[in-house]
Design an enzyme around this catalytic site. Structure first.
Site, PDB file in Angstrom:
ATOM      1  N   ASP A  25       0.821  -1.211   0.000  1.00  0.00           N
ATOM      2  CA  ASP A  25       0.000   0.000   0.000  1.00  0.00           C
ATOM      3  C   ASP A  25       0.854   1.260   0.000  1.00  0.00           C
ATOM      4  OD1 ASP A  25      -2.074  -1.880   0.333  1.00  0.00           O
ATOM      5  OD2 ASP A  25      -2.019  -1.687   2.507  1.00  0.00           O
ATOM      6  N   GLU A  36     -11.058   0.402  -4.172  1.00  0.00           N
ATOM      7  CA  GLU A  36     -10.370   0.830  -2.940  1.00  0.00           C
ATOM      8  C   GLU A  36      -9.133   1.633  -3.303  1.00  0.00           C
ATOM      9  OE1 GLU A  36      -9.575  -2.937  -1.096  1.00  0.00           O
ATOM     10  OE2 GLU A  36      -8.046  -3.485  -2.560  1.00  0.00           O
TER      11      GLU A  36
HETATM   12  C1  6LW Z   1      -5.778  -2.119   1.904  1.00  0.00           C
HETATM   13  C2  6LW Z   1      -6.430  -2.223   0.591  1.00  0.00           C
HETATM   14  C3  6LW Z   1      -5.585  -3.254   0.032  1.00  0.00           C
HETATM   15  O1  6LW Z   1      -6.460  -1.383   2.834  1.00  0.00           O
HETATM   16  O2  6LW Z   1      -5.272  -4.138   1.016  1.00  0.00           O
HETATM   17  O3  6LW Z   1      -4.353  -3.982  -1.748  1.00  0.00           O
HETATM   18  C4  6LW Z   1      -5.679  -3.573   2.229  1.00  0.00           C
HETATM   19  N1  6LW Z   1      -5.126  -3.199  -1.156  1.00  0.00           N
HETATM   20  O4  6LW Z   1      -6.426  -1.073  -0.178  1.00  0.00           O
HETATM   21  C5  6LW Z   1      -4.705  -3.856   3.326  1.00  0.00           C
HETATM   22  O5  6LW Z   1      -3.409  -3.632   2.901  1.00  0.00           O
END
Ligand code: 6LW
Length: 482
Positions: free
Chosen positions: A15, A171
Site C-alpha cells: 500500500d 479501494e
Molecule cells: C488495503 C487495501 C488493500 O487497505 O489491502 O491492496 C488492504 N489493497 O487497499 C490492506 O493492505
C-alpha cells in the site's frame, strides 16, 4: 532466463503512498499488527530507498490491543505535503479507525493524531483544492470534506465512482489535480491475482468522474508476469517532469497456484500521458542487491526496521540488562500467543539467512520465521537442548531436537528459493539449525509454502526475528545476509 523484477522496497511493504518535495521523495506503507507503525522511506531517485523512521512510534499515536488479529491494525496510509507540512492519514482497523498526523520532518517526530471517527472506511486519501478545502476520499469509493486540523466532517460521505461495473473491492483511492482535470486513481479486483489500477477524471474534486476508456490502466491478471497482484498505486511527478507510479505487487514462487512469502512489496512503473490519460509502462526493476547486515546491539537504539508485536520494541527487549546484548524477557509462552515477546525484521530477499548468537542460560527462546500466530517455524534453545518447532494452522509439531552443550550458541535460519519441479513444489526451503565455525548443521529442512500468504491468508509477509518464551534470553548480535 526469466527477467528479474526486483521491488524498489522489498519485503512486506504494501500500500505505498508517495510524495515529493524538491528533489526528495518520501514513501510510507501499511504495518498491520506490528509496532512501530507506518514505515517512512526516503529516496532521491525512486529506485534506492532508505528507511528514515516510522510515523507511529508511540502509544499516543498507535494502540494495538492484545486482541488485534494478525493483518489487523494499520492499513493503507496516504502521505502528502501541503502548506509546508507532511500530512499522513491512515486507518487503525483495530482501534478507533481513521487518524491523521502531521510532521515538519517525515523522519519524525509525527504529531499526536487527530481522530476522524466520522470518516468511515479504509484507505483514506487527502487532497486540497485551490480554495483550501480538504477532501477525504475512502474505499468504496466515498468522499467527504473534512477539517484536517480538528477531524470535523462536513456533510455525509458521497459515493463517487466504483470502477468497472461488477469488479470487486474498489479501494485505495487517490485524488490529484493535474492540468485541467481532477483524477481519481483507484485499485479494483481485490488484492489477490485479480488486482488492478483504474482511473477516472472530472472537472472538480467531487466529480462527476468519467472513467478512462483504457481501464484498467495496470493489471497483471491472467498474465505470466513474474510480479502478480499488482495494484494499490500512487502517482508522483519527478522534478524532470516525468511521471511514476508506485504500487504493490507480489512474487509468487514454486508450482501451482504459486506461493508468495515476502508479502506485498513496493514496485515502480513509468507513466506517460496520451489524450490526457496516464499510460503505465512495464515495471522498472529495483536494484538487485546482495549484502550483509549485522546488528550488534552495542548502541542503545534499534534501527527503524525492527518491529515487534502489538507494542513498542522497548516493551519487548532492552540493551540495558547486559551491555552489548539485546535482552528479551518472556511473557507469552509460545509464538502462538498474541503477547509473545518477539522482535524481528521483514524478510526482504527470497534467498537470505538470519543468524544470532544466543545465550539461553536463564531462559528459553531462539529465532523464528513468522507469518502470523498460526504459521511459523522456529529454532529454539533452552539449557541442554535445541529443537525445531513448526506451527502450521492448528497443528504444532516438534520436528527435531538435539542436545545442546553449555554456553552461547549460534542459531541460524537459511532460506533458499526452489525451482518448480512439479506442480506442488513449494516456493522455497527453510533450513533451521545450529552453526559452528561458520558451518550450519540443519536440524530440519522445511517447505516454505506453509509460511506463505496463499496458505496463511492475510495481508502481511514473513518476519525473521528473535523471541523468548521463558525467563530471560540474551542476543549478542543478529545477522541478516542476503
Ligand atoms: C488495503 C487495501 C488493500 O487497505 O489491502 O491492496 C488492504 N489493497 O487497499 C490492506 O493492505
Amino acid at each position: 532466463m526469466e527477467e528479474q523484477y526486483c521491488p524498489v522496497i522489498p519485503g512486506f511493504h504494501p500500500d505505498p503512498s508517495i510524495c515529493r518535495v524538491g528533489e526528495d521523495y518520501y514513501l510510507v506503507c501499511s504495518s498491520f499488527e506490528y509496532f512501530p507503525g507506518v514505515p517512512v522511506f526516503h529516496s532521491r531517485d525512486l529506485l534506492h530507498w532508505t528507511q528514515i523512521g516510522n510515523a507511529l512510534d508511540r502509544p499516543s499515536q498507535l494502540r494495538l490491543p492484545l486482541d488485534t488479529p494478525s493483518s489487523g491494525g494499520i492499513y493503507a496510509p496516504t502521505l502528502r505535503h501541503h502548506d509546508g507540512r507532511f500530512w499522513l492519514i491512515v486507518t487503525n482497523v483495530s482501534d478507533g479507525g481513521n487518524l491523521l498526523c502531521t510532521a515538519t520532518d517525515p523522519a519524525g517526530p509525527w504529531s499526536d493524531p487527530v481522530r476522524l471517527p466520522d470518516v468511515p472506511g479504509i484507505d483514506p486519501d487527502l487532497a486540497w483544492d485551490a480554495d483550501g478545502a480538504c477532501w477525504c476520499t475512502v474505499a468504496g469509493v466515498h468522499q467527504v470534506r473534512i477539517d484536517p486540523h480538528t477531524g470535523e466532517v462536513f456533510g455525509p460521505p458521497r459515493q463517487l465512482w466504483s470502477g468497472a461495473p461488477g469488479a470487486k473491492a474498489p479501494e485505495a483511492p487517490h485524488l490529484y489535480q493535474i492540468g485541467d482535470y481532477w483524477y481519481l486513481l483507484i485499485a479494483e479486483g481485490g488484492t489477490e491475482r485479480g488486482h488492478g489500477v483504474s482511473i477516472a477524471r472530472g472537472p472538480a474534486p467531487s466529480g462527476p468522474f468519467e472513467p478512462c476508456p483504457a481501464n484498467p490502466i495496470l493489471t497483471h491478471r491472467s498474465t505470466d508476469h513474474p510480479v502478480q497482484n499488482t495494484g494499490h498505486a500512487d502517482l508522483v511527478q519527478a522534478q524532470d517532469g516525468s511521471w511514476w507510479l508506485v504500487l504493490l505487487g507480489v512474487r509468487p514462487g514454486g508450482g501451482t497456484p504459486g506461493w508468495h512469502v515476502l508479502g506485498r512489496e513496493t514496485f515502480l512503473a513509468p507513466v506517460t500521458w496520451t489524450d490526457g490519460w496516464p499510460v503505465v509502462g512495464d515495471l522498472v526493476s529495483g536494484p538487485e542487491v546482495t549484502g550483509s547486515h549485522r546488528d550488534d546491539f552495542e548502541h542503545g537504539e534499534l534501527s527503524p526496521c525492527w518491529i515487534s508485536l502489538r507494542d513498542r520494541p522497548t516493551e519487548h527487549c532492552t540493551t540495558k540488562d547486559r551491555p552489548g546484548w539485546l535482552t528479551l524477557r518472556a511473557r507469552g509462552v509460545s509464538l502462538n500467543q498474541p503477547d509473545v515477546v518477539f522482535v524481528g525484521r521483514r524478510q526482504q530477499h527470497p534467498a537470505c539467512q538470519a543468524r544470532a548468537l544466543v545465550d539461553v542460560s536463564t531462559g528459553r527462546g531462539g529465532l523464528a520465521v513468522r507469518l502470523d500466530e498460526e504459521h511459523h517455524y522456529e529454532i529454539e534453545a533452552a539449557t541442554g537442548e535445541v529443537r525445531v518447532i513448526a506451527r502450521i494452522g492448528p497443528l504444532r509439531s516438534i520436528v527435531a531436537s538435539q542436545p545442546l552443550p553449555a554456553g552461547p550458541v549460534v542459531l541460524a535460519i537459511e532460506i533458499a528459493p526452489r525451482a518448480a519441479r512439479d506442480a506442488r513444489t513449494g516456493p522455497d526451503t527453510i533450513r533451521l539449525g545450529v552453526e559452528s565455525d561458520g558451518v550450519l548443521t540443519a536440524l530440519a529442512e522445511l517447505d516454505g509454502k506453509y509460511l506463505s500468504t496463499e496458505v496463511a491468508g492475510g495481508f502481511t509477509g514473513r518476519v525473521l526475528g528473535m523471541y523468548a518464551t521463558a525467563g530471560t534470553v540474551h542476543f549478542d548480535w543478529f545477522d541478516y545476509d542476503f
